[in-house]
Design a protein around this motif. Structure first.
Motif, PDB file in Angstrom:
ATOM      1  N   ILE A 280       0.853  -1.183   0.000  1.00  0.00           N
ATOM      2  CA  ILE A 280       0.000   0.000   0.000  1.00  0.00           C
ATOM      3  C   ILE A 280       0.891   1.235   0.000  1.00  0.00           C
ATOM      4  CG2 ILE A 280      -1.829   1.278   1.168  1.00  0.00           C
ATOM      5  CD1 ILE A 280      -2.646  -1.263   2.566  1.00  0.00           C
ATOM      6  N   PRO A 281       0.907   2.016  -1.072  1.00  0.00           N
ATOM      7  CA  PRO A 281       1.703   3.245  -1.056  1.00  0.00           C
ATOM      8  C   PRO A 281       1.187   4.186   0.028  1.00  0.00           C
ATOM      9  CG  PRO A 281       0.970   2.705  -3.286  1.00  0.00           C
ATOM     10  CD  PRO A 281       0.222   1.814  -2.356  1.00  0.00           C
ATOM     11  N   LEU A 282       2.096   4.923   0.640  1.00  0.00           N
ATOM     12  CA  LEU A 282       1.724   5.819   1.732  1.00  0.00           C
ATOM     13  C   LEU A 282       0.637   6.809   1.307  1.00  0.00           C
ATOM     14  CD1 LEU A 282       2.453   6.373   4.668  1.00  0.00           C
ATOM     15  CD2 LEU A 282       4.209   7.965   3.869  1.00  0.00           C
ATOM     16  N   LYS A 283       0.716   7.280   0.075  1.00  0.00           N
ATOM     17  CA  LYS A 283      -0.251   8.278  -0.392  1.00  0.00           C
ATOM     18  C   LYS A 283      -1.667   7.715  -0.503  1.00  0.00           C
ATOM     19  CE  LYS A 283       0.798   7.393  -5.290  1.00  0.00           C
ATOM     20  NZ  LYS A 283      -0.513   6.765  -5.605  1.00  0.00           N
ATOM     21  N   ASP A 284      -1.801   6.376  -0.531  1.00  0.00           N
ATOM     22  CA  ASP A 284      -3.114   5.757  -0.697  1.00  0.00           C
ATOM     23  C   ASP A 284      -3.706   5.223   0.593  1.00  0.00           C
ATOM     24  OD1 ASP A 284      -2.869   6.271  -3.398  1.00  0.00           O
ATOM     25  OD2 ASP A 284      -2.163   4.252  -3.899  1.00  0.00           O
ATOM     26  N   VAL A 285      -3.003   5.387   1.700  1.00  0.00           N
ATOM     27  CA  VAL A 285      -3.449   4.775   2.954  1.00  0.00           C
ATOM     28  C   VAL A 285      -4.852   5.246   3.333  1.00  0.00           C
ATOM     29  CG1 VAL A 285      -3.033   4.666   5.441  1.00  0.00           C
ATOM     30  CG2 VAL A 285      -1.139   4.352   3.851  1.00  0.00           C
ATOM     31  N   GLY A 286      -5.103   6.537   3.202  1.00  0.00           N
ATOM     32  CA  GLY A 286      -6.374   7.101   3.653  1.00  0.00           C
ATOM     33  C   GLY A 286      -7.582   6.517   2.954  1.00  0.00           C
ATOM     34  N   THR A 287      -7.419   6.082   1.718  1.00  0.00           N
ATOM     35  CA  THR A 287      -8.537   5.497   0.980  1.00  0.00           C
ATOM     36  C   THR A 287      -8.518   3.969   1.003  1.00  0.00           C
ATOM     37  OG1 THR A 287      -7.231   5.675  -1.063  1.00  0.00           O
ATOM     38  CG2 THR A 287      -8.789   7.469  -0.563  1.00  0.00           C
ATOM     39  N   THR A 288      -7.324   3.371   0.933  1.00  0.00           N
ATOM     40  CA  THR A 288      -7.214   1.913   0.810  1.00  0.00           C
ATOM     41  C   THR A 288      -7.411   1.192   2.134  1.00  0.00           C
ATOM     42  OG1 THR A 288      -5.693   2.159  -1.054  1.00  0.00           O
ATOM     43  CG2 THR A 288      -5.718   0.026   0.050  1.00  0.00           C
ATOM     44  N   LEU A 289      -6.783   1.688   3.205  1.00  0.00           N
ATOM     45  CA  LEU A 289      -6.824   0.971   4.474  1.00  0.00           C
ATOM     46  C   LEU A 289      -8.247   0.839   5.038  1.00  0.00           C
ATOM     47  CD1 LEU A 289      -5.207  -0.536   6.573  1.00  0.00           C
ATOM     48  CD2 LEU A 289      -4.675   1.643   7.687  1.00  0.00           C
ATOM     49  N   PRO A 290      -9.065   1.887   5.038  1.00  0.00           N
ATOM     50  CA  PRO A 290     -10.439   1.718   5.548  1.00  0.00           C
ATOM     51  C   PRO A 290     -11.222   0.644   4.794  1.00  0.00           C
ATOM     52  CG  PRO A 290      -9.899   4.047   5.414  1.00  0.00           C
ATOM     53  CD  PRO A 290      -8.788   3.318   4.726  1.00  0.00           C
ATOM     54  N   LEU A 291     -11.026   0.560   3.486  1.00  0.00           N
ATOM     55  CA  LEU A 291     -11.712  -0.470   2.706  1.00  0.00           C
ATOM     56  C   LEU A 291     -11.265  -1.869   3.141  1.00  0.00           C
ATOM     57  CD1 LEU A 291     -11.539   1.100  -0.881  1.00  0.00           C
ATOM     58  CD2 LEU A 291     -13.531   0.997   0.641  1.00  0.00           C
ATOM     59  N   MET A 292      -9.960  -2.040   3.365  1.00  0.00           N
ATOM     60  CA  MET A 292      -9.446  -3.339   3.788  1.00  0.00           C
ATOM     61  C   MET A 292      -9.964  -3.711   5.174  1.00  0.00           C
ATOM     62  SD  MET A 292      -5.526  -3.198   2.353  1.00  0.00           S
ATOM     63  CE  MET A 292      -5.215  -4.919   2.783  1.00  0.00           C
ATOM     64  N   LEU A 293     -10.069  -2.732   6.053  1.00  0.00           N
ATOM     65  CA  LEU A 293     -10.572  -3.002   7.403  1.00  0.00           C
ATOM     66  C   LEU A 293     -12.030  -3.441   7.376  1.00  0.00           C
ATOM     67  CD1 LEU A 293      -8.941   0.012   9.278  1.00  0.00           C
ATOM     68  CD2 LEU A 293      -8.160  -2.370   9.270  1.00  0.00           C
ATOM     69  N   ARG A 294     -12.746  -3.077   6.326  1.00  0.00           N
ATOM     70  CA  ARG A 294     -14.131  -3.504   6.181  1.00  0.00           C
ATOM     71  C   ARG A 294     -14.247  -4.862   5.467  1.00  0.00           C
ATOM     72  NH1 ARG A 294     -15.256   2.142   4.888  1.00  0.00           N
ATOM     73  NH2 ARG A 294     -15.437   1.642   2.663  1.00  0.00           N
ATOM     74  N   GLY A 295     -13.112  -5.432   5.115  1.00  0.00           N
ATOM     75  CA  GLY A 295     -13.131  -6.760   4.497  1.00  0.00           C
ATOM     76  C   GLY A 295     -12.878  -6.778   3.020  1.00  0.00           C
ATOM     77  N   GLU A 296     -12.576  -5.629   2.421  1.00  0.00           N
ATOM     78  CA  GLU A 296     -12.310  -5.584   0.980  1.00  0.00           C
ATOM     79  C   GLU A 296     -10.811  -5.781   0.742  1.00  0.00           C
ATOM     80  OE1 GLU A 296     -14.196  -2.424  -1.206  1.00  0.00           O
ATOM     81  OE2 GLU A 296     -15.761  -2.205   0.309  1.00  0.00           O
ATOM     82  N   TYR A 297     -10.388  -7.022   0.736  1.00  0.00           N
ATOM     83  CA  TYR A 297      -8.966  -7.336   0.560  1.00  0.00           C
ATOM     84  C   TYR A 297      -8.812  -8.702  -0.087  1.00  0.00           C
ATOM     85  CZ  TYR A 297      -9.840  -9.805   4.997  1.00  0.00           C
ATOM     86  OH  TYR A 297     -10.369 -10.609   5.987  1.00  0.00           O
ATOM     87  N   GLU A 298      -7.593  -8.950  -0.558  1.00  0.00           N
ATOM     88  CA  GLU A 298      -7.196 -10.269  -1.056  1.00  0.00           C
ATOM     89  C   GLU A 298      -6.277 -10.880  -0.006  1.00  0.00           C
ATOM     90  OE1 GLU A 298      -8.418 -11.219  -3.907  1.00  0.00           O
ATOM     91  OE2 GLU A 298      -8.987  -9.323  -4.874  1.00  0.00           O
ATOM     92  N   GLU A 299      -6.548 -12.105   0.398  1.00  0.00           N
ATOM     93  CA  GLU A 299      -5.701 -12.761   1.402  1.00  0.00           C
ATOM     94  C   GLU A 299      -4.915 -13.891   0.764  1.00  0.00           C
ATOM     95  OE1 GLU A 299      -5.862 -15.159   5.677  1.00  0.00           O
ATOM     96  OE2 GLU A 299      -7.576 -13.936   5.054  1.00  0.00           O
ATOM     97  N   GLU A 300      -3.652 -14.013   1.158  1.00  0.00           N
ATOM     98  CA  GLU A 300      -2.842 -15.138   0.711  1.00  0.00           C
ATOM     99  C   GLU A 300      -2.036 -15.673   1.884  1.00  0.00           C
ATOM    100  OE1 GLU A 300       0.298 -14.471  -1.999  1.00  0.00           O
ATOM    101  OE2 GLU A 300       1.019 -12.670  -1.011  1.00  0.00           O
ATOM    102  N   SER A 301      -1.720 -16.945   1.793  1.00  0.00           N
ATOM    103  CA  SER A 301      -0.928 -17.620   2.819  1.00  0.00           C
ATOM    104  C   SER A 301       0.377 -18.072   2.189  1.00  0.00           C
ATOM    105  CB  SER A 301      -1.701 -18.830   3.358  1.00  0.00           C
ATOM    106  OG  SER A 301      -0.934 -19.558   4.288  1.00  0.00           O
TER     107      SER A 301
END
Length: 300
Positions: A108-129
């Motif tokens: 996550i580029p620093l400039k995108d944290v404000g928009t990207t991180l809240p979405l991920m915290l709501r479950g909008e992410y790709e998970e890998e192991s």
């Protein structure tokens, strides 16, 4: 602060590359963002100690494992690898925020944290192991048998290499007890798919997709040109024995053990633990390769 229904997580650990200049205000911004999303926020203890941030509780690695359900890491891939290795036994997912150039796993580029991180915290992410390497160094004891003098985990690679003053080492490699070769080289590394874009790649090894269930064994500056990288299944046990050479050393990612002796054996196998990475929605590995390795340069 209680979690809101829209937040997938309850308690976040915040980890930072505290050596970096100007890190504190960035960490504070991310902490405030996490709190506004409804999470309890704690700082990893070394991050708190070295930044002087006292607004949030400071937790040890064990306490993070017991109390938190996500870790947000601010730094580069090195910072992520260090904390991921420690948190892997607790099965905590990690989100990486990169301060500088986009990383392979801090994406996550620093400039995108404000928009990207809240979405991920709501479950909008790709998970890998991703698989990890487990290793040990065994030393012969008088009479019969071996004693274990070191144990560790690695996400990228296990490296056995020559000392600073030695010209080369001779290493005997076995896979599941079957002799493979004696390598006269600067070293020999066993890399995971994650590590295939690190030292292994610079030494001429192949790039392996993270989902591949395999390791790559890569000789470093071999004196025999026919010694090529070898891809093997990740369910095998690899043994590397020190045959000759002075002051050989070993690295598990950034953890080092110097002055291995003739007859010492480095044992490498798949760890029982995995690392869980969370990426922004739409993330894919090949796009990361294109950006990091600049495969798209010259394309209109």
């Amino acid at each position: 602060m209680p979690s809101t229904p829209s937040c997938r997580f309850r308690h976040a650990a915040l980890v930072g590359k505290y050596q970096a200049r100007g890190i504190r205000p960035i960490l504070e911004d991310v902490a405030h963002l996490l709190a506004r999303a409804g999470l309890d926020v704690s700082l990893e203890s070394e991050t708190a100690l070295n930044t002087g941030m006292t607004e949030y509780p400071a937790l040890s690695i064990k306490e993070i494992g017991q109390q938190c359900d996500v870790a947000v890491v601010l730094g580069g891939d090195g910072t992520m690898l260090a904390i991921a290795r420690e948190l892997a036994p607790f099965d905590i997912p990690l989100i990486g925020i990169n301060q500088g150039r986009l990383g392979f796993i801090t994406d996550i580029p620093l400039k995108d944290v404000g928009t990207t991180l809240p979405l991920m915290l709501r479950g909008e992410y790709e998970e890998e192991s991703r698989a990890m390497l487990a290793g040990a160094v065994l030393r012969p004891i008088r009479g019969d048998g071996f004693e274990t003098i070191y144990e560790g985990f690695a996400i990228n690679e296990v490296l056995v290499s020559r000392g600073a003053t030695a010209s080369m080492v001779e290493l005997r490699a076995e896979i599941d007890g079957q002799f493979v070769a004696n390598y006269r080289a600067d070293g020999l590394l066993v890399s995971s798919p994650t590590g295939s874009t690190a030292y292994a790649m610079s030494a001429g090894g192949p790039i392996m997709h993270p989902s591949v269930g395999g390791w790559v064994i890569v000789p470093i500056a071999s004196h025999t040109l026919s010694n090529r990288p070898l891809v093997v299944s990740d369910d095998v046990t690899i043994t590397i024995e020190i045959v000759a050479g002075r002051d050989a050393g070993m690295n598990f990612d950034m953890q080092s053990l110097a002055s291995l002796l003739h007859g010492d054996r480095v044992i490498v196998r798949r760890s029982d633990h995995h690392v869980r990475f969370l990426h922004p929605k739409g993330w894919n590995y090949y796009a990361t390769l294109r950006r990091k390795l600049r495969w798209n340069e010259g394309v209109s």
